[in-house]
Design a protein around this motif. Sequence first.
Motif: not given
Lengths: 337, 337
Positions: A244, A246, A297-299, A307, A309
């Motif tokens: 993961t 970010t 996706r947006r953090d 963010s 995977w």
Amino acid sequence: MFDTVAIIGATGAVGHIMRKLLEDRNFQAKQFRFLASARSAGKTLEFQGKTYTLEELTKDSFAGVELVIASTPDDVAAEFLPSAVEAGAIVIDESGYWRMKPEVALVIPEINPEAALEAKGIIASPNCSTTQMVMALKPLHDASPVRRVIVSTYQATSGAGIAGTSDLLEGSRAYLEGKKHDYQVFDHPIAFNAIPQIGSEKEDGYTSEEMKMVYETRKILGDESIQINPTCVRIPVANCHSETITVETERPISPEEARQLFSDFPGITVVDDLQNLSYPLPSTCDGSDEVYIGRIRRDISSPNGLSFWCVSDNLRKGAATNAVQIAELLAKHKACT
Amino acid sequence: MFDTVAIIGATGAVGHIMRKLLEDRNFQAKQFRFLASARSAGKTLEFQGKTYTLEELTKDSFAGVELVIASTPDDVAAEFLPSAVEAGAIVIDESGYWRMKPEVALVIPEINPEAALEAKGIIASPNCSTTQMVMALKPLHDASPVRRVIVSTYQATSGAGIAGTSDLLEGSRAYLEGKKHDYQVFDHPIAFNAIPQIGSEKEDGYTSEEMKMVYETRKILGDESIQINPTCVRIPVANCHSETITVETERPISPEEARQLFSDFPGITVVDDLQNLSYPLPSTCDGSDEVYIGRIRRDISSPNGLSFWCVSDNLRKGAATNAVQIAELLAKHKACT
């Protein structure tokens, strides 16, 4: 085409795949030699339709060798690779030992091929968990400088070699049968467990594996200002590391822009449709040379954050594939000059 | 002591442990009743040395009931719990359905016991992955307000109920025997895999499980300004969720201070000696009511950041234990007033 290519460590977890990749991708040389420990010397292996006898690796092994591809533990790389360089060979090294030495190039061919072409001696291939992350960071970094990265890994047992995966499978079998397994590689049972330590304690409470992700990323991207906070965790998966990630960039990168940047980058495949249960999984990425990205996706905790995977076969792009790609890059350059 | 306590869902994964906890902790009431679906009604169970027959749960089940402890799927909680409240009962609910309703208290007894004591109708117990994180955040938040949290979870299959763990064990057995397993609960094979989706797509590319961690945390801590970015991942562990947590606080909290704050907080146990391979593991936290924290260190990517690893038994503190603690809190308060 290279004249003589020497391959060290061809029978390990990574070396085995490297040999297969060199065959599948039809990597040509006038002559191949396979070097191994005294214990393995004398055994034979099949490669590109021929039978080779493993020669013992010594400091005198490298006369006339033009290219070395080495997949060995750190101590072997430390002891023997300088002799290869002294003998005039270019060396592609999979180990961790040489990566951060200033005179050594640390290369992912999609990112900094020029470093490989300028290298005089050793060209190191990065740590597996680093490689897939840097592959993902590079297209973002080119669009807007990466300022900060927070990464948690979900690392497979194959990263600890053939014995690591054997520990997982035998340990799982024993667990299911209500028996005990005597773990060979891991300090704690890995079957049906999660171990938040890979490598030894290095500095500031971080492990050696975690600090590799910090230092190697900065070196490959050529930017010492990138701040990185990794947590490396071993999970009961046989092959393919997941992460993961970010990222904070100088200006915000939207999920749509990121999806495009990732898709356009060589070596990255986007698999990203949450509603239809579609994202990369270790089970679906196993055996592939690509780096897979999903859950983009947006953090929601930061205006400039993103963010996602990331999954990749740690034995392939994380090790063998990257080394073979460096070899191909050098061979192509040689052919053109 | 309560007069009549009704327990709903006593035969599920959480309900089973709740029953055991109520016995072990010697929770007393003049009368217990066990309510279940029509399918289970008529079956018997042993509790505190007596045999009880499961009664069918209906909207008319609650006459004379003073306290309800419910561990059911969301739809059952939605349909039946309002009848319990109308009949005058206090309801402790383990489901996700009522947690975020403004009139419902969301309680972790170590954190906001007053919310339980002030509650008129339903008192909800938080999501399992939320509970252990908020337990860890609370002592930090009291020392310096938490601004931002980035969390990645390593969640066990028991969070998906008894069938979830059966899927893991049977799937693993099949995998080791080279056979296929028909997964009942998971959308992808969970054996030797990692699935980056728990719950359905909710908003902004985040899942329902992830957004629970955002909204429930804010409600329990009473601070809507906390920014949280979760990634929830299912891994092949039978029981105990793990989490990597990075927190930014208003002023920096050093690892030493954090270690002290965690150690002083009820319900938290610090296990943190990386050099001696000591940190919480799912295998060592299984069956405990505590929240375990290790790998406490400075976030090297941010001046006000702190990172750590958090493990807890999701069926216990993440569910049954928390509900029983709420019941004990209410019983104690009742005894004192």
